[in-house]
Design a protein around this motif. Sequence first.
Motif, PDB file in Angstrom:
ATOM      1  N   ASN A  66      11.988 -41.657 -11.365  1.00 11.12           N
ATOM      2  CA  ASN A  66      11.612 -42.618 -10.330  1.00 11.12           C
ATOM      3  C   ASN A  66      12.549 -43.811 -10.435  1.00 11.12           C
ATOM      4  OD1 ASN A  66       9.924 -43.778  -8.280  1.00 11.12           O
ATOM      5  ND2 ASN A  66       8.914 -45.016  -9.834  1.00 11.12           N
ATOM      6  N   ILE A  94      12.119 -38.842  -6.431  1.00  8.89           N
ATOM      7  CA  ILE A  94      11.392 -39.881  -5.693  1.00  8.89           C
ATOM      8  C   ILE A  94      10.249 -39.223  -4.924  1.00  8.89           C
ATOM      9  CG2 ILE A  94      11.520 -41.603  -3.826  1.00  8.89           C
ATOM     10  CD1 ILE A  94      14.414 -42.118  -4.611  1.00  8.89           C
ATOM     11  N   GLY A  95       9.096 -39.887  -4.924  1.00  7.89           N
ATOM     12  CA  GLY A  95       7.976 -39.433  -4.109  1.00  7.89           C
ATOM     13  C   GLY A  95       7.182 -38.279  -4.693  1.00  7.89           C
ATOM     14  N   ARG A 100       2.678 -40.745  -5.572  1.00  9.00           N
ATOM     15  CA  ARG A 100       1.947 -40.998  -4.340  1.00  9.00           C
ATOM     16  C   ARG A 100       0.454 -41.162  -4.598  1.00  9.00           C
ATOM     17  NH1 ARG A 100       4.900 -39.450   0.419  1.00  9.00           N
ATOM     18  NH2 ARG A 100       6.842 -38.338  -0.009  1.00  9.00           N
ATOM     19  N   GLU A 105       1.954 -44.905  -3.951  1.00  2.00           N
ATOM     20  CA  GLU A 105       3.195 -45.181  -3.233  1.00  2.00           C
ATOM     21  C   GLU A 105       3.134 -44.530  -1.857  1.00  2.00           C
ATOM     22  OE1 GLU A 105       6.539 -44.154  -5.690  1.00  2.00           O
ATOM     23  OE2 GLU A 105       6.011 -45.624  -7.218  1.00  2.00           O
ATOM     24  N   THR A 110       8.239 -44.700  -0.387  1.00  2.66           N
ATOM     25  CA  THR A 110       9.028 -43.551  -0.828  1.00  2.66           C
ATOM     26  C   THR A 110      10.334 -43.473  -0.057  1.00  2.66           C
ATOM     27  OG1 THR A 110       7.053 -42.303  -1.464  1.00  2.66           O
ATOM     28  CG2 THR A 110       9.046 -41.034  -0.993  1.00  2.66           C
TER      29      THR A 110
END
Length: 253
Positions: A66, A94-95, A100, A105, A110
């Motif tokens: 991340n 990411i994501g 999440r 997030e 994201t």
Amino acid sequence: MTGRKFLIGGNWKMNGSKALVDTLVTGLNNATWNTDEIEVVIAPPAPYLDLVRSKAKKEVNVSAQNIYFEKKGAYTGENSSEFLKDLGINWTIIGHSERREIFKESDEVTAKKVAFALAEGLSVIACVGEKLEEREANQTTEVVFRQLKAIAAVLKPSEWTNVVVAYEPVWAIGTGKVATPQQAQDVHHEIRTWLAANVSAEVAQATRILYGGSVGAKNSGELQKEVDIDGFLIGGASLTGDFVTIINTRASA
């Protein structure tokens, strides 16, 4: 043949020790694969990034799990793109569903991270996927398309070159449940179709789409046969010798 290089990624999540680094990296360093056909990326926890990069052979790409969307500042606990580049780390996830779900997030956050990471010269594994209740409500594509739309909204078509999409059905992560090869292929095909319609046909053809969700040595062989599955983002099995077995399974296909 699709022309897309198969990517096998290992996300260690919040697991690791110097002893585990030695064991896993030694296994990878002793393994062989055709780098024209297979790309290997491992994502250890942040404190071990430098150690893993220093020990792993150059054929092993090392990724953060991340990053934040600022280079520096009063952001306690965050990972900076500047840190990663200073350590020779050129990938980030990411994501991920855990970012999440647990850390709340949003799709927009994201997407902002994806755009920032790409602008910083990093390659990105961008994760999408639905929860069990969403699949049971036949909302899989609705959820996945919403997540993709947020990312597409902040990228130019040319910026997709360094994006890999990972489809992770949340209901299959760490549960022992796994989508059947056909279930996975169906969603991967829907993602590729969406990219063609909403980004470009060229991006749809070139973008690698990984499957993540309880991939192991026993099921990777069948999953990899599907035309739109371009690799795996592996959790638990990346912490064992199964990870090398999965690489070997692909190498011998």
